[in-house]
Enzyme design. Structure first.
Site, short mmCIF file in Angstrom:
data_model
loop_
_atom_site.label_atom_id
_atom_site.label_comp_id
_atom_site.label_asym_id
_atom_site.label_seq_id
_atom_site.Cartn_x
_atom_site.Cartn_y
_atom_site.Cartn_z
N LEU A 24 55.18 37.88 42.16
CA LEU A 24 55.33 37.33 40.81
C LEU A 24 55.63 38.45 39.81
O LEU A 24 55.16 39.56 39.95
CB LEU A 24 54.02 36.64 40.38
N ASP A 72 42.29 40.85 41.99
CA ASP A 72 42.23 39.51 41.40
C ASP A 72 41.41 38.52 42.20
O ASP A 72 41.15 37.42 41.73
CB ASP A 72 43.67 39.00 41.18
N HIS A 169 47.08 40.37 32.20
CA HIS A 169 45.61 40.37 32.33
C HIS A 169 44.98 41.21 31.23
O HIS A 169 45.60 42.14 30.71
CB HIS A 169 45.20 40.98 33.68
N CYS A 256 44.59 46.90 39.80
CA CYS A 256 44.91 45.74 40.65
C CYS A 256 44.81 46.05 42.14
O CYS A 256 44.61 45.14 42.95
CB CYS A 256 46.34 45.28 40.40
C1 CIR Z 1 50.67 38.75 39.59
O1 CIR Z 1 51.46 38.34 38.73
O2 CIR Z 1 49.65 38.12 39.87
C2 CIR Z 1 50.98 40.03 40.30
N1 CIR Z 1 52.40 40.19 40.40
C3 CIR Z 1 50.37 41.21 39.59
C4 CIR Z 1 48.87 41.20 39.59
C5 CIR Z 1 48.28 42.36 38.90
N2 CIR Z 1 46.87 42.35 39.02
C6 CIR Z 1 46.03 42.86 38.13
O3 CIR Z 1 46.44 43.29 37.06
N3 CIR Z 1 44.74 42.82 38.41
#
Ligand code: CIR
Length: 266
Positions: A24, A72, A169, A256
């Site tokens: 994503l 996450d 986030h 992340c």
């Molecule tokens: C998303 O959109 O969920 C992933 N491409 C990126 C997640 C990043 N996670 C975070 O900041 N904890």
């Protein structure tokens, strides 16, 4: 002051899958290069390990393009872990993939179960005195309320705050540097949510450096933001720069890529 919010014995990571090219992203700036991401990921893990921590490396999950972003999926506290309910439909199943790995380390695992509850670890900042949770496109008030009720018996206070509009986030824009110091973008700090903390601002134009992490004696900072790096160094922190060009294409940063915690002795 205690230091449990930035000193950890363990981290869990997951290697990036080939499907990362379908991850994503808010804006498409090009496809991430798996080999470069793997090299950055290895540097990240080596930095965590260099502090003496045990770092678990889980295998890639091709069915979940964003599964490298393990933060996450859970909130890990000294007393137990809460399994999240990601607000991105393509990521919902990642939480169940993480649960057994945490159950191996924690006796007390509490899942978010409400059908209308959504919450992702990237929206949660744990400090020495409270847990801040940003409402965002991924985390809703019902999810925050459910998490609050799960962690209250462990003695944790939750404060609901707002993730700035257009920011993925809460922790995209901030990180904890020590018991009373936060690294934050100016736009997030302007909301007043850190008025009880000492704040170091990211340098103008370097907002993407806000997603750093304090891990034991190191602050891992994404490479390419020299003015912010120098501000953190000048404040007395030991900085390690880690390449983040490929994760950045998917709105990901230092926080992340790991779950960081110290499980209770069993
Ligand atoms: C998303 O959109 O969920 C992933 N491409 C990126 C997640 C990043 N996670 C975070 O900041 N904890």
């Amino acid at each position: 002051m205690t230091d449990a919010s930035y000193r950890f014995t363990h981290a869990i990571t997951r290697r990036p899958a080939a499907s990362i090219t379908r991850g994503l992203r808010a804006v498409d700036t090009g496809s991430p290069d798996l080999a470069v991401m793997q090299a950055h990921h290895a540097d990240y893990i080596a930095a965590l390990r260099s502090t003496g921590a045990t770092v678990v490396e889980l295998p890639p999950l091709d069915n979940y393009p964003d599964s490298v972003f393990v933060e996450d999926t859970a909130l890990c506290l000294p007393q137990g872990a809460v399994i999240m309910r990601p607000g991105a439909p393509s990521r919902l199943g990642e939480a169940a993939e993480m649960a057994p790995h945490l159950a191996a380390l924690y006796a007390d695992i509490r899942p978010i179960t409400g059908a209308g509850s959504y919450i992702e670890g990237g929206d949660i900042l744990v400090t020495e005195t409270e847990i801040l949770v940003g409402r965002s496109a991924r985390t809703n008030a019902v999810g925050i309320a459910e998490m609050t009720s799960l962690v209250a018996p462990w003695g944790h206070k939750v404060r609901e705050v707002m993730t700035p509009p257009g920011v993925l986030h809460f922790k995209t824009d901030c990180s904890l540097l020590d018991g009373d110091t936060i690294l934050s973008t100016e736009r997030l700090a302007a909301s007043g949510c850190f008025r009880d903390y000492r704040v170091i601002h990211t340098a103008p134009g370097e907002e993407a450096a806000a997603n750093s992490i304090r891990f034991n004696d190191l602050v891992l900072v994404p490479a390419g933001f020299p003015a912010t790096r120098d501000r953190i160094t000048a404040a007395g922190f030991g900085v390690r720069e880690i390449g983040n060009s490929e994760c950045a294409k998917l709105d990901g940063g230092m926080s992340c890529l790991s779950l960081r915690f110290s499980p209770p002795a069993r």
